[in-house]
Write a protein that holds these residues in place. Structure first.
Motif, mmCIF file in Angstrom:
data_model
loop_
_atom_site.group_PDB
_atom_site.id
_atom_site.type_symbol
_atom_site.label_atom_id
_atom_site.label_comp_id
_atom_site.label_asym_id
_atom_site.label_seq_id
_atom_site.Cartn_x
_atom_site.Cartn_y
_atom_site.Cartn_z
ATOM 1 N N ARG A 16 0.838 -1.211 0.000
ATOM 2 C CA ARG A 16 0.000 0.000 0.000
ATOM 3 C C ARG A 16 0.872 1.260 0.000
ATOM 4 O O ARG A 16 0.565 2.236 -0.678
ATOM 5 C CB ARG A 16 -0.928 -0.003 1.203
ATOM 6 C CG ARG A 16 -2.014 -1.039 1.121
ATOM 7 C CD ARG A 16 -2.958 -0.916 2.339
ATOM 8 N NE ARG A 16 -3.783 -2.082 2.503
ATOM 9 C CZ ARG A 16 -4.894 -2.339 1.826
ATOM 10 N NH1 ARG A 16 -5.312 -1.479 0.909
ATOM 11 N NH2 ARG A 16 -5.590 -3.430 2.057
ATOM 12 N N LEU A 17 1.952 1.228 0.761
ATOM 13 C CA LEU A 17 2.864 2.369 0.790
ATOM 14 C C LEU A 17 3.513 2.581 -0.574
ATOM 15 O O LEU A 17 3.577 3.711 -1.069
ATOM 16 C CB LEU A 17 3.937 2.167 1.866
ATOM 17 C CG LEU A 17 4.946 3.298 2.039
ATOM 18 C CD1 LEU A 17 4.250 4.586 2.435
ATOM 19 C CD2 LEU A 17 5.986 2.912 3.087
ATOM 20 N N LEU A 25 4.426 9.835 -7.572
ATOM 21 C CA LEU A 25 5.575 10.058 -8.459
ATOM 22 C C LEU A 25 5.147 10.248 -9.913
ATOM 23 O O LEU A 25 5.863 10.878 -10.682
ATOM 24 C CB LEU A 25 6.549 8.871 -8.369
ATOM 25 C CG LEU A 25 7.359 8.758 -7.095
ATOM 26 C CD1 LEU A 25 8.186 7.481 -7.129
ATOM 27 C CD2 LEU A 25 8.228 9.975 -6.870
ATOM 28 N N GLU A 26 3.999 9.679 -10.278
ATOM 29 C CA GLU A 26 3.541 9.760 -11.673
ATOM 30 C C GLU A 26 3.554 11.177 -12.226
ATOM 31 O O GLU A 26 4.099 11.418 -13.305
ATOM 32 C CB GLU A 26 2.143 9.152 -11.812
ATOM 33 C CG GLU A 26 2.174 7.742 -12.334
ATOM 34 C CD GLU A 26 0.771 7.172 -12.497
ATOM 35 O OE1 GLU A 26 -0.067 7.842 -13.131
ATOM 36 O OE2 GLU A 26 0.541 6.069 -11.980
ATOM 37 N N PRO A 27 2.956 12.158 -11.529
ATOM 38 C CA PRO A 27 2.966 13.520 -12.075
ATOM 39 C C PRO A 27 4.378 14.111 -12.223
ATOM 40 O O PRO A 27 4.579 15.046 -12.995
ATOM 41 C CB PRO A 27 2.151 14.338 -11.067
ATOM 42 C CG PRO A 27 1.408 13.365 -10.233
ATOM 43 C CD PRO A 27 2.171 12.074 -10.295
ATOM 44 N N GLU A 106 9.388 14.488 -0.796
ATOM 45 C CA GLU A 106 8.132 15.008 -0.245
ATOM 46 C C GLU A 106 6.975 14.067 -0.579
ATOM 47 O O GLU A 106 6.103 13.824 0.274
ATOM 48 C CB GLU A 106 7.858 16.414 -0.790
ATOM 49 C CG GLU A 106 8.816 17.464 -0.269
ATOM 50 C CD GLU A 106 8.750 18.775 -1.034
ATOM 51 O OE1 GLU A 106 7.864 18.935 -1.921
ATOM 52 O OE2 GLU A 106 9.584 19.657 -0.752
ATOM 53 N N ALA A 107 6.964 13.537 -1.798
ATOM 54 C CA ALA A 107 5.917 12.596 -2.203
ATOM 55 C C ALA A 107 5.951 11.344 -1.335
ATOM 56 O O ALA A 107 4.910 10.814 -0.933
ATOM 57 C CB ALA A 107 6.075 12.226 -3.682
ATOM 58 N N ARG A 108 7.137 10.889 -1.021
ATOM 59 C CA ARG A 108 7.285 9.711 -0.161
ATOM 60 C C ARG A 108 6.737 9.993 1.229
ATOM 61 O O ARG A 108 6.044 9.179 1.829
ATOM 62 C CB ARG A 108 8.761 9.313 -0.108
ATOM 63 C CG ARG A 108 9.034 8.059 0.658
ATOM 64 C CD ARG A 108 10.529 7.778 0.632
ATOM 65 N NE ARG A 108 10.843 6.610 1.396
ATOM 66 C CZ ARG A 108 11.515 5.577 0.936
ATOM 67 N NH1 ARG A 108 11.970 5.585 -0.295
ATOM 68 N NH2 ARG A 108 11.769 4.553 1.705
ATOM 69 N N GLY A 109 7.058 11.174 1.750
ATOM 70 C CA GLY A 109 6.550 11.562 3.062
ATOM 71 C C GLY A 109 5.034 11.659 3.077
ATOM 72 O O GLY A 109 4.379 11.218 4.035
ATOM 73 N N GLN A 110 4.462 12.209 2.018
ATOM 74 C CA GLN A 110 3.004 12.308 1.922
ATOM 75 C C GLN A 110 2.360 10.929 1.882
ATOM 76 O O GLN A 110 1.318 10.707 2.513
ATOM 77 C CB GLN A 110 2.608 13.107 0.684
ATOM 78 C CG GLN A 110 2.960 14.575 0.759
ATOM 79 C CD GLN A 110 2.838 15.272 -0.589
ATOM 80 O OE1 GLN A 110 2.577 14.646 -1.611
ATOM 81 N NE2 GLN A 110 3.039 16.582 -0.577
#
Length: 139
Positions: A16-17, A25-27, A106-110
Motif C-alpha cells: 500500500r505504501l 511520483l507519476e505527475p 516530499e511525495a514519499r513523506g506524503q
C-alpha cells in the motif's frame, strides 16, 4: 501461524505504501526506481561510480543501466568519465535532478502520512522503534 499473519500484514502495508508513493511520483514523471536513484545521488557527497550506485540501491549494475539512461534522457543526471579511473563511469546529478529528488522525497513523506494517519503520534513512534529494532538485526 501468528508470524505468518504478521509477515503477510507487513507485506500488504508495504505494498500500500509503494502504491501510494508510485501514484504521487507519476505527475513528476518518475518511477520508484528512478526516484530511489535520485535520492541516493542527492544524498551522496560527490558523484558516484555506477558500481557504487548499484551497491547503494542493492541492485546488480546491469539493472542500473536503464535507470541511469532514463535519468540522463530526462536531464536529471549525466554520466562522466571518472578522472581517477578512466575505465569507470560517474553518475552526476543535475540541478534539475536535485530539485526533483526533493519533490520525490516530499511525495514519499506524503504517502507515509496518508498510510499511517490512522495511528496516533505515540503509536507511530512505537512502530518506528519496533521496525528499527527488526532492521538492526540485519545490518
Amino acid at each position: 501461524m501468528a508470524d505468518t499473519e504478521l509477515a503477510e500484514l507487513f507485506q500488504l502495508v508495504g505494498r500500500r505504501l509503494r502504491h501510494g508513493y508510485a501514484r504521487r511520483l507519476e505527475p513528476l514523471g518518475l518511477s520508484p526506481g528512478q526516484a530511489r536513484a535520485l535520492r541516493v545521488l542527492a544524498d551522496a557527497e560527490r558523484p558516484l561510480r555506477m558500481v557504487h550506485l548499484a551497491d547503494e540501491l542493492r541492485i546488480v549494475p546491469r539493472s542500473l543501466t536503464p535507470v541511469v539512461d532514463a535519468l540522463e534522457e530526462s536531464g536529471l543526471a549525466l554520466r562522466q568519465v571518472d578522472p581517477a579511473n578512466r575505465r569507470s563511469t560517474l553518475v552526476v546529478i543535475t540541478p534539475e535532478g536535485r530539485d526533483l529528488a526533493e519533490r520525490a522525497r516530499e511525495a514519499r513523506g506524503q504517502a507515509g502520512e496518508e498510510l499511517f494517519a490512522v495511528l496516533s503520534k505515540e503509536q507511530r513512534e512505537r512502530l518506528r522503534g519496533l521496525l528499527r529494532l527488526v532492521d538492526a538485526q540485519f545490518r
